[in-house]
Design an enzyme around this catalytic site. Structure first.
Site, PDB file in Angstrom:
ATOM      1  N   SER A 141      29.684 -39.780  83.234  1.00  0.00           N
ATOM      2  CA  SER A 141      28.615 -40.860  82.866  1.00  0.00           C
ATOM      3  C   SER A 141      28.173 -41.457  84.251  1.00  0.00           C
ATOM      4  O   SER A 141      27.690 -40.932  85.184  1.00  0.00           O
ATOM      5  CB  SER A 141      29.380 -41.879  81.913  1.00  0.00           C
ATOM      6  N   ASP A 161      21.667 -43.870  83.309  1.00  0.00           N
ATOM      7  CA  ASP A 161      22.665 -43.631  83.981  1.00  0.00           C
ATOM      8  C   ASP A 161      22.809 -42.082  84.090  1.00  0.00           C
ATOM      9  O   ASP A 161      21.891 -41.576  83.525  1.00  0.00           O
ATOM     10  CB  ASP A 161      24.048 -44.506  83.535  1.00  0.00           C
ATOM     11  N   ASP A 203      24.248 -39.502  82.719  1.00  0.00           N
ATOM     12  CA  ASP A 203      24.173 -38.874  81.487  1.00  0.00           C
ATOM     13  C   ASP A 203      23.535 -39.534  80.373  1.00  0.00           C
ATOM     14  O   ASP A 203      23.325 -38.818  79.392  1.00  0.00           O
ATOM     15  CB  ASP A 203      25.762 -38.650  80.873  1.00  0.00           C
ATOM     16  N   ASP A 257      23.221 -42.111  78.414  1.00  0.00           N
ATOM     17  CA  ASP A 257      23.687 -42.787  77.208  1.00  0.00           C
ATOM     18  C   ASP A 257      23.556 -44.456  77.423  1.00  0.00           C
ATOM     19  O   ASP A 257      23.969 -45.094  76.550  1.00  0.00           O
ATOM     20  CB  ASP A 257      24.890 -42.516  76.784  1.00  0.00           C
TER      21      ASP A 257
END
Length: 445
Positions: free
Chosen positions: A102, A241, A243, A245
């Site tokens: 992440s 960010d 990833d 999400d």
């Protein structure tokens, strides 16, 4: 429920090459997950990853382990976490796997699973996988080995899904938007989505090299996008960010619009259209300003523990649809099963178009109250929060703040720290109150 040894609240995560994040464990994890998942269903698993250089290594290891257990693997390549959740559903796969840490630096990585409906994997299945991890790896017979293929049109499928969340009778023509992809998994997705909807897009953080993910860009490093919005004269900015999400936004004045303000926009828009079910779920860290602004509109507000997993649990318990964190994890269960930064941005832009309003105008009714967080280190086994002195200090501050203030004391889950958070109308007053409680914690530890 048994204690989990490997899985945390968001899968497995750590520094690459040490602890649990090794290629050996990834291979064994793939096999163990394959053993559990092969008991029913399609025997098909989708793997996606972000842009970290270690993603290739972990992808190969997971692929080998899943194949050894007899599962077929479909590779997506670099794709946002919510894209893995979406395609897991549409391909009717038994599970989806995301290789990502992440918003963490490139030298960390992680592995998490989605169930066949695109939601986080059930706790009981994670426990079953952990039980298989304790067993010696046994490869299935050669004719039962899983096959590996690549989803060549994964990017196009997800772009169309994202665009489908924007009103068909509207466009973004006339808007100039800065999009920060954090050199992460959305680099080849997000700019295309907003361009195809008609916006003029200035992309930054869109040149991943394997080691620059989240490096001074993205939703956790907002300075560059704020500066770019101002220098380019853009209408707004969207920061994602690594990833994809999580989302933060920037208005035309270069001011950050956080997850709490995004939740306010989405709740107001849903209520105006008569589609708001119940209320809004935030967390213990959500700004009191969100609570008060929703109260003024008679929209219920509930707080969960910190973490999008807990937001989701409370949404399901209350049968509500909209929730999230001030850090930018936004859930709208009418538009997906997990946090999706691109879709959340599209929903905000849709609200702007429907109301013919700017980002500044949509957030104006919500007053963000000053919030101060002080971390106090303590030693020994004694819990400072049980001290009468700390309780008295907290009670004094709460009494002085009244209805337009809030105190939150909580232990860190990873360090010997007490986190003291105080909110109120005036920053200097809030800071003094936070230090008063922090001093009481220090003297009690």
């Amino acid at each position: 429920m048994s204690e989990r040894k490997f899985f945390g609240t968001d899968g497995i995560r750590g520094k690459v090459g040490s602890g649990q994040m090794t290629p050996e464990l990834a291979l064994k994890l793939g096999w163990a997950a394959g053993r559990v998942l092969s008991r029913s269903g399609t025997k098909k698993v989708i793997i996606g990853k972000d842009t970290r250089i270690s993603g290739y290594m972990f992808e190969s290891a997971l692929e080998a382990g899943l194949s050894a257990a007899g599962l077929n693997v479909m590779l997506m390549g670099p794709m946002p976490t919510p894209a893995v959740a979406y395609l897991t559903r549409t391909f009717r796969a038994e599970a989806g796997v995301v290789i990502s840490a992440s918003h963490n630096p490139y030298y960390d990585n992680g592995i998490k699973f989605f169930s066949t409906d695109g939601s986080k994997l059930d706790d009981n299945l994670e426990l079953e996988i952990e039980a298989e991890l304790e067993k010696p790896l046994e490869c299935v017979e050669s004719h039962l080995l899983g096959k590996v293929s690549r989803i060549e049109d994964a990017r196009g499928r997800y772009i169309e899904y994202c665009k489908g969340n924007f009103p068909a009778d509207q466009t973004l023509t006339g808007l100039k938007i800065v999009v920060d992809c954090a050199h992460g998994a959305t680099y080849h997705i997000a700019p295309a989505v907003f361009r195809e909807l008609g916006a003029e897009v200035i992309a930054i953080g869109d040149k991943p090299n394997g080691v620059n993910i989240n490096d001074k860009v993205g939703a956790t490093s907002m300075a560059k996008i704020c500066e770019t919005v101002l220098t380019e004269g853009a209408d707004l900015g969207i920061a994602l960010d690594g990833d994809g999400d999580r989302i933060m936004m920037v208005n035309s004045r270069g001011e950050v619009i956080d997850g709490d303000q995004i939740l306010y926009i989405l709740a107001c828009d849903a209520k105006a259209r008569g589609v708001l079910r119940g209320g809004v779920v935030g967390t213990l860290m959500s700004n009191l300003g969100l609570d008060l602004a929703l109260q003024a509109l008679d929209i219920p507000f509930a707080r969960s523990k910190v973490g999008d997993r807990y937001v989701m649990e409370l949404l399901k318990e209350l049968d509500w649809r909209i929730g999230g964190e001030n850090s930018g994890h936004i859930l709208n269960l009418d538009h997906g099963t997990t946090g999706d930064g691109i879709v959340a941005g599209i929903l905000v832009l849709a609200a702007m178009r429907r109301q013919n309003a700017t980002l500044e105008q949509l957030t104006a009714p919500m007053e963000m109250l000053p919030q101060v967080l002080v971390n106090v280190r303590f030693e020994g086994e004694h819990d400072p929060l049980s001290s009468d002195k700390v309780k008295a200090a907290q009670a004094q501050v709460e009494s002085e703040l009244g209805a337009r203030g809030r105190v939150l004391l909580r232990k860190s889950g990873t360090e010997p720290l007490i986190r003291v958070m105080v909110e109120g109308d005036d920053h200097n007053t809030v800071l003094a109150h936070a230090n008063l409680i922090a001093d009481a914690v220090k003297s009690a530890s």
